[in-house]
Design a protein around this motif. Structure first.
Motif, short mmCIF file in Angstrom:
data_model
loop_
_atom_site.label_atom_id
_atom_site.label_comp_id
_atom_site.label_asym_id
_atom_site.label_seq_id
_atom_site.Cartn_x
_atom_site.Cartn_y
_atom_site.Cartn_z
N HIS A 55 16.84 -9.56 6.02
CA HIS A 55 16.86 -11.27 6.20
C HIS A 55 15.73 -11.12 7.76
O HIS A 55 15.25 -11.70 7.36
CB HIS A 55 17.96 -11.09 7.19
CG HIS A 55 18.10 -12.55 7.77
ND1 HIS A 55 19.04 -12.92 8.61
CD2 HIS A 55 17.80 -14.30 7.74
CE1 HIS A 55 19.24 -14.36 8.84
NE2 HIS A 55 18.22 -14.34 8.72
N ALA A 56 15.72 -10.04 8.33
CA ALA A 56 14.55 -10.24 9.59
C ALA A 56 13.25 -9.81 9.05
O ALA A 56 12.22 -10.26 9.15
CB ALA A 56 14.49 -8.94 10.64
N ALA A 57 13.04 -9.28 8.02
CA ALA A 57 11.39 -9.27 7.07
C ALA A 57 11.08 -10.16 6.48
O ALA A 57 10.29 -10.75 6.34
CB ALA A 57 11.95 -7.94 5.80
N CYS A 58 11.96 -11.15 5.75
CA CYS A 58 11.91 -12.48 5.33
C CYS A 58 11.86 -13.30 6.16
O CYS A 58 10.57 -14.15 5.91
CB CYS A 58 13.68 -12.67 4.55
SG CYS A 58 12.84 -14.43 3.48
N PHE A 59 12.84 -13.59 6.91
CA PHE A 59 11.98 -14.47 8.17
C PHE A 59 11.01 -13.79 8.91
O PHE A 59 9.96 -15.24 8.94
CB PHE A 59 13.11 -14.47 9.39
CG PHE A 59 13.22 -15.06 10.64
CD1 PHE A 59 12.77 -16.63 10.70
CD2 PHE A 59 12.58 -14.58 11.67
CE1 PHE A 59 12.61 -17.16 12.08
CE2 PHE A 59 12.05 -15.05 12.70
CZ PHE A 59 12.10 -16.54 13.24
N SER A 60 10.30 -13.52 9.26
CA SER A 60 9.35 -12.40 10.03
C SER A 60 7.67 -13.34 8.67
O SER A 60 7.30 -13.32 9.55
CB SER A 60 8.98 -10.86 10.28
OG SER A 60 9.91 -11.21 11.05
N MET A 61 8.24 -12.50 7.84
CA MET A 61 6.99 -13.60 7.03
C MET A 61 7.14 -14.87 6.54
O MET A 61 6.13 -15.34 6.61
CB MET A 61 7.58 -12.65 5.24
CG MET A 61 7.48 -11.31 5.10
SD MET A 61 7.26 -10.20 3.56
CE MET A 61 5.86 -10.82 2.99
N SER A 81 17.68 -8.76 12.92
CA SER A 81 19.44 -9.98 12.68
C SER A 81 21.09 -8.88 12.04
O SER A 81 20.51 -7.83 11.83
CB SER A 81 19.04 -10.20 10.67
OG SER A 81 19.89 -10.94 10.34
N ALA A 82 21.31 -9.37 13.35
CA ALA A 82 22.93 -8.67 13.45
C ALA A 82 23.22 -9.49 12.30
O ALA A 82 24.11 -11.16 12.84
CB ALA A 82 22.60 -9.17 14.77
N ILE A 83 24.26 -8.22 11.63
CA ILE A 83 25.06 -9.54 10.44
C ILE A 83 26.20 -8.89 10.59
O ILE A 83 27.09 -7.68 11.39
CB ILE A 83 25.14 -8.90 8.38
CG1 ILE A 83 23.47 -8.90 8.57
CG2 ILE A 83 25.76 -9.15 7.48
CD1 ILE A 83 23.16 -10.38 8.45
N SER A 84 27.46 -10.20 11.22
CA SER A 84 28.56 -10.11 11.50
C SER A 84 29.88 -9.58 10.82
O SER A 84 29.85 -10.90 9.14
CB SER A 84 28.90 -10.93 12.43
OG SER A 84 28.61 -10.89 13.10
N LEU A 85 30.51 -8.36 9.85
CA LEU A 85 31.41 -8.46 9.12
C LEU A 85 32.76 -8.72 9.65
O LEU A 85 33.22 -8.13 10.71
CB LEU A 85 31.91 -7.32 8.95
CG LEU A 85 32.01 -6.89 7.37
CD1 LEU A 85 32.20 -7.38 6.36
CD2 LEU A 85 32.78 -4.89 7.34
N ASP A 86 33.25 -9.40 9.28
CA ASP A 86 35.16 -9.96 9.96
C ASP A 86 35.79 -9.60 9.36
O ASP A 86 35.63 -10.14 7.73
CB ASP A 86 34.69 -11.82 10.19
CG ASP A 86 34.00 -11.84 12.28
OD1 ASP A 86 32.79 -11.31 12.27
OD2 ASP A 86 32.92 -13.01 11.92
N LYS A 87 37.06 -9.52 10.10
CA LYS A 87 38.45 -9.98 9.16
C LYS A 87 38.12 -10.58 8.38
O LYS A 87 38.76 -11.59 9.73
CB LYS A 87 39.41 -9.21 10.07
CG LYS A 87 40.65 -8.72 9.09
CD LYS A 87 41.15 -7.94 8.29
CE LYS A 87 42.23 -6.65 8.19
NZ LYS A 87 42.54 -7.04 6.38
N GLU A 88 38.65 -11.08 6.86
CA GLU A 88 38.85 -12.38 7.12
C GLU A 88 40.82 -12.40 5.61
O GLU A 88 40.73 -11.27 4.63
CB GLU A 88 38.25 -12.80 6.01
CG GLU A 88 38.75 -14.02 5.35
CD GLU A 88 37.60 -15.05 5.12
OE1 GLU A 88 37.00 -15.75 5.89
OE2 GLU A 88 37.06 -14.38 3.69
N GLY A 89 41.45 -12.32 6.00
CA GLY A 89 42.87 -11.87 5.56
C GLY A 89 42.77 -10.63 5.84
O GLY A 89 43.10 -9.67 6.37
#
Length: 140
Positions: A55-61, A81-89
């Motif tokens: 994501h960071a590379a894609c955005f920068s380009m 790019s900080a990717i957040s992994l959250d508990k879901e169910g």
């Protein structure tokens, strides 16, 4: 159409298993990953940091292209790019991606910030993520 591939191999159960991830280009080759690298900060990689790097590379380009098209020169772009992994169910889900970028370029600050917003929305990896994509941009 351009197609790039990443691959993964996994053996064992969730907590006692181990895996290796590789990229078509060979930039990553047999990089270890597992429960402990994903949830316990042990050495190795994990899916979220790999998505964050992409994501960071894609955005920068994308931003670089937009700046160039606007006639803005001397660009230097540093992005996380900080990717957040959250508990879901009973499982987990990636719910947020937050871009933090520092942009140095010769041009109007407001225009650069607007182009950064457009790059956040328009980069292919932002479009890929079925998550809220947010950003902090610093122009110096």
């Amino acid at each position: 159409m351009i197609t790039r591939k990443g691959s993964a191999h996994w053996e064992g159960g969730l907590k006692d298993g181990t895996g290796r991830v590789s990229t078509q280009s060979g930039a990553l080759s047999e990089q270890p990953y597992g429960f402990n690298t994903r949830f316990e900060d042990k050495p190795g990689t994990n899916p979220e940091e790999l998505v964050g790097a992409a994501h960071a590379a894609c955005f920068s380009m994308a931003l670089s292209m937009m700046l160039e098209q606007a006639g803005i020169t001397g660009a230097r772009i540093d992005t996380v790019s900080a990717i957040s992994l959250d508990k879901e169910g009973e499982g987990f889900a990636v719910k947020k991606a937050h871009l933090t970028t520092t942009i140095s370029a010769e041009g109007d600050k407001a225009e650069i910030e607007e182009l950064a917003r457009k790059a956040k929305e328009g980069c292919p990896i932002s479009k890929l993520l079925n998550a809220e994509v947010t950003m902090d941009a610093t122009v110096s």
